[in-house]
Motif scaffolding. Structure first.
Motif, PDB file in Angstrom:
ATOM      1  N   ILE A  75       7.655  12.610   5.533  1.00  0.00           N
ATOM      2  CA  ILE A  75       7.077  12.092   6.777  1.00  0.00           C
ATOM      3  C   ILE A  75       6.078  10.985   6.464  1.00  0.00           C
ATOM      4  O   ILE A  75       6.042   9.958   7.139  1.00  0.00           O
ATOM      5  CB  ILE A  75       6.464  13.235   7.614  1.00  0.00           C
ATOM      6  CG1 ILE A  75       7.595  14.118   8.171  1.00  0.00           C
ATOM      7  CG2 ILE A  75       5.582  12.703   8.734  1.00  0.00           C
ATOM      8  CD1 ILE A  75       7.140  15.373   8.872  1.00  0.00           C
ATOM      9  N   LYS A  76       5.291  11.175   5.420  1.00  0.00           N
ATOM     10  CA  LYS A  76       4.358  10.115   5.003  1.00  0.00           C
ATOM     11  C   LYS A  76       5.124   8.857   4.604  1.00  0.00           C
ATOM     12  O   LYS A  76       4.725   7.744   4.951  1.00  0.00           O
ATOM     13  CB  LYS A  76       3.498  10.594   3.832  1.00  0.00           C
ATOM     14  CG  LYS A  76       2.423  11.577   4.219  1.00  0.00           C
ATOM     15  CD  LYS A  76       1.637  12.018   2.978  1.00  0.00           C
ATOM     16  CE  LYS A  76       0.554  12.998   3.337  1.00  0.00           C
ATOM     17  NZ  LYS A  76      -0.188  13.469   2.133  1.00  0.00           N
ATOM     18  N   ASN A  77       6.239   9.028   3.887  1.00  0.00           N
ATOM     19  CA  ASN A  77       7.061   7.888   3.476  1.00  0.00           C
ATOM     20  C   ASN A  77       7.665   7.157   4.675  1.00  0.00           C
ATOM     21  O   ASN A  77       7.995   5.983   4.584  1.00  0.00           O
ATOM     22  CB  ASN A  77       8.171   8.319   2.522  1.00  0.00           C
ATOM     23  CG  ASN A  77       7.648   8.750   1.169  1.00  0.00           C
ATOM     24  OD1 ASN A  77       6.501   8.478   0.813  1.00  0.00           O
ATOM     25  ND2 ASN A  77       8.478   9.450   0.413  1.00  0.00           N
ATOM     26  N   ALA A  78       7.804   7.877   5.792  1.00  0.00           N
ATOM     27  CA  ALA A  78       8.317   7.260   7.021  1.00  0.00           C
ATOM     28  C   ALA A  78       7.220   6.472   7.741  1.00  0.00           C
ATOM     29  O   ALA A  78       7.465   5.902   8.801  1.00  0.00           O
ATOM     30  CB  ALA A  78       8.899   8.331   7.941  1.00  0.00           C
ATOM     31  N   GLY A  79       6.012   6.468   7.166  1.00  0.00           N
ATOM     32  CA  GLY A  79       4.913   5.708   7.745  1.00  0.00           C
ATOM     33  C   GLY A  79       4.092   6.461   8.770  1.00  0.00           C
ATOM     34  O   GLY A  79       3.341   5.860   9.540  1.00  0.00           O
ATOM     35  N   VAL A  80       4.213   7.783   8.784  1.00  0.00           N
ATOM     36  CA  VAL A  80       3.482   8.611   9.738  1.00  0.00           C
ATOM     37  C   VAL A  80       2.334   9.303   9.006  1.00  0.00           C
ATOM     38  O   VAL A  80       2.516   9.844   7.917  1.00  0.00           O
ATOM     39  CB  VAL A  80       4.418   9.650  10.397  1.00  0.00           C
ATOM     40  CG1 VAL A  80       3.642  10.615  11.279  1.00  0.00           C
ATOM     41  CG2 VAL A  80       5.500   8.938  11.197  1.00  0.00           C
ATOM     42  N   LYS A  81       1.165   9.268   9.627  1.00  0.00           N
ATOM     43  CA  LYS A  81      -0.015   9.905   9.049  1.00  0.00           C
ATOM     44  C   LYS A  81       0.138  11.419   9.126  1.00  0.00           C
ATOM     45  O   LYS A  81       0.519  11.967  10.172  1.00  0.00           O
ATOM     46  CB  LYS A  81      -1.262   9.480   9.817  1.00  0.00           C
ATOM     47  CG  LYS A  81      -2.569   9.987   9.227  1.00  0.00           C
ATOM     48  CD  LYS A  81      -3.779   9.648  10.083  1.00  0.00           C
ATOM     49  CE  LYS A  81      -3.839   8.189  10.402  1.00  0.00           C
ATOM     50  NZ  LYS A  81      -5.015   7.789  11.163  1.00  0.00           N
ATOM     51  N   VAL A  82      -0.132  12.110   8.010  1.00  0.00           N
ATOM     52  CA  VAL A  82      -0.097  13.571   7.973  1.00  0.00           C
ATOM     53  C   VAL A  82      -1.479  14.056   7.556  1.00  0.00           C
ATOM     54  O   VAL A  82      -1.992  13.664   6.507  1.00  0.00           O
ATOM     55  CB  VAL A  82       0.966  14.108   6.982  1.00  0.00           C
ATOM     56  CG1 VAL A  82       0.927  15.631   6.923  1.00  0.00           C
ATOM     57  CG2 VAL A  82       2.360  13.631   7.368  1.00  0.00           C
ATOM     58  N   LEU A  83      -2.070  14.893   8.387  1.00  0.00           N
ATOM     59  CA  LEU A  83      -3.374  15.487   8.103  1.00  0.00           C
ATOM     60  C   LEU A  83      -3.208  16.999   8.097  1.00  0.00           C
ATOM     61  O   LEU A  83      -2.367  17.531   8.818  1.00  0.00           O
ATOM     62  CB  LEU A  83      -4.391  15.081   9.176  1.00  0.00           C
ATOM     63  CG  LEU A  83      -4.574  13.581   9.397  1.00  0.00           C
ATOM     64  CD1 LEU A  83      -5.439  13.333  10.625  1.00  0.00           C
ATOM     65  CD2 LEU A  83      -5.191  12.942   8.168  1.00  0.00           C
TER      66      LEU A  83
ATOM     67  N   GLY B 148       4.571  21.171   1.465  1.00  0.00           N
ATOM     68  CA  GLY B 148       5.896  21.403   2.015  1.00  0.00           C
ATOM     69  C   GLY B 148       6.829  20.246   1.752  1.00  0.00           C
ATOM     70  O   GLY B 148       6.409  19.103   1.536  1.00  0.00           O
ATOM     71  N   LEU B 149       8.101  20.544   1.773  1.00  0.00           N
ATOM     72  CA  LEU B 149       9.158  19.579   1.485  1.00  0.00           C
ATOM     73  C   LEU B 149       9.048  18.309   2.326  1.00  0.00           C
ATOM     74  O   LEU B 149       9.219  17.202   1.833  1.00  0.00           O
ATOM     75  CB  LEU B 149      10.525  20.231   1.707  1.00  0.00           C
ATOM     76  CG  LEU B 149      11.740  19.320   1.607  1.00  0.00           C
ATOM     77  CD1 LEU B 149      11.953  18.894   0.156  1.00  0.00           C
ATOM     78  CD2 LEU B 149      12.982  20.003   2.145  1.00  0.00           C
ATOM     79  N   TYR B 150       8.752  18.463   3.620  1.00  0.00           N
ATOM     80  CA  TYR B 150       8.790  17.311   4.524  1.00  0.00           C
ATOM     81  C   TYR B 150       7.473  16.548   4.620  1.00  0.00           C
ATOM     82  O   TYR B 150       7.435  15.481   5.229  1.00  0.00           O
ATOM     83  CB  TYR B 150       9.259  17.745   5.915  1.00  0.00           C
ATOM     84  CG  TYR B 150      10.715  18.117   5.920  1.00  0.00           C
ATOM     85  CD1 TYR B 150      11.691  17.129   5.867  1.00  0.00           C
ATOM     86  CD2 TYR B 150      11.116  19.435   5.916  1.00  0.00           C
ATOM     87  CE1 TYR B 150      13.039  17.453   5.834  1.00  0.00           C
ATOM     88  CE2 TYR B 150      12.464  19.769   5.884  1.00  0.00           C
ATOM     89  CZ  TYR B 150      13.411  18.773   5.847  1.00  0.00           C
ATOM     90  OH  TYR B 150      14.741  19.102   5.811  1.00  0.00           O
ATOM     91  N   GLU B 151       6.423  17.030   4.004  1.00  0.00           N
ATOM     92  CA  GLU B 151       5.145  16.319   4.099  1.00  0.00           C
ATOM     93  C   GLU B 151       5.249  14.903   3.532  1.00  0.00           C
ATOM     94  O   GLU B 151       4.920  13.928   4.211  1.00  0.00           O
ATOM     95  CB  GLU B 151       4.022  17.071   3.392  1.00  0.00           C
ATOM     96  CG  GLU B 151       2.689  16.351   3.513  1.00  0.00           C
ATOM     97  CD  GLU B 151       1.522  17.134   2.948  1.00  0.00           C
ATOM     98  OE1 GLU B 151       0.555  16.475   2.521  1.00  0.00           O
ATOM     99  OE2 GLU B 151       1.553  18.374   2.929  1.00  0.00           O
ATOM    100  N   GLN B 152       5.718  14.777   2.307  1.00  0.00           N
ATOM    101  CA  GLN B 152       5.815  13.453   1.688  1.00  0.00           C
ATOM    102  C   GLN B 152       6.877  12.603   2.376  1.00  0.00           C
ATOM    103  O   GLN B 152       6.706  11.401   2.531  1.00  0.00           O
ATOM    104  CB  GLN B 152       6.109  13.565   0.192  1.00  0.00           C
ATOM    105  CG  GLN B 152       5.932  12.259  -0.558  1.00  0.00           C
ATOM    106  CD  GLN B 152       4.531  11.651  -0.398  1.00  0.00           C
ATOM    107  OE1 GLN B 152       3.518  12.328  -0.578  1.00  0.00           O
ATOM    108  NE2 GLN B 152       4.477  10.385  -0.030  1.00  0.00           N
TER     109      GLN B 152
END
Length: 144
Positions: free
Chosen positions: A49-57, A43-47
């Motif tokens: 959010i990761k770039n914002a320093g938040v872990k995405v699982l 999805g568009l926001y996955e990367q």
């Protein structure tokens, strides 16, 4: 630092996803260690959010299918990371927040969040309708 889980269906294009991204990119990170758990990956926001320093699982679920594998993965993530607060996003994310209470029977704040207008429940997919009715019945299990 308290651990905050955000549970959401996916991080594709949409208003709820955009709001979650803004929240993950805010000063909230100073107060909470945030983790976003998605049912479907990508999805568009996955990367973003990761770039914002938040872990995405991701549980890597396929549309419309709740599997034993995804439940086991969810259980192991929760057991390992031990959240202090869970925020459900939309119907399916809220359902998984509810499942947390069933799995762990812990007294942590469970919040739910619906960012959509439901015009007619009968126009939703069958799985979504079932989840909506389950959430309606068990809404008192949520703290906010």
């Amino acid at each position: 630092m308290k651990k905050l889980f955000h549970l959401t269906t996916s991080l594709g294009v949409g208003g709820a996803e955009y709001f979650l991204y803004n929240l993950c990119n805010s000063d909230l990170k100073k107060k909470y260690e945030c983790t976003v758990i998605t049912l479907k990956s990508g999805g568009l926001y996955e990367q973003r959010i990761k770039n914002a320093g938040v872990k995405v699982l991701s549980l890597n679920m396929k549309r419309g299918s709740l599997s034993i594998t995804s439940l086991i993965k969810y259980y192991s993530i929760c057991k390992k990371l031990k959240p202090d607060i869970i925020q459900g996003w939309m119907y399916h994310g809220n359902f998984f927040a509810f499942i947390y209470k069933l799995f762990f029977l812990k007294k942590i704040p469970i919040l739910w969040n619906i960012r959509a207008t439901l015009y007619d429940v009968n126009k939703e997919r069958l799985n979504t309708r079932i989840i909506i009715y389950i959430l309606k019945y068990f809404s008192s299990f949520f703290d906010l």
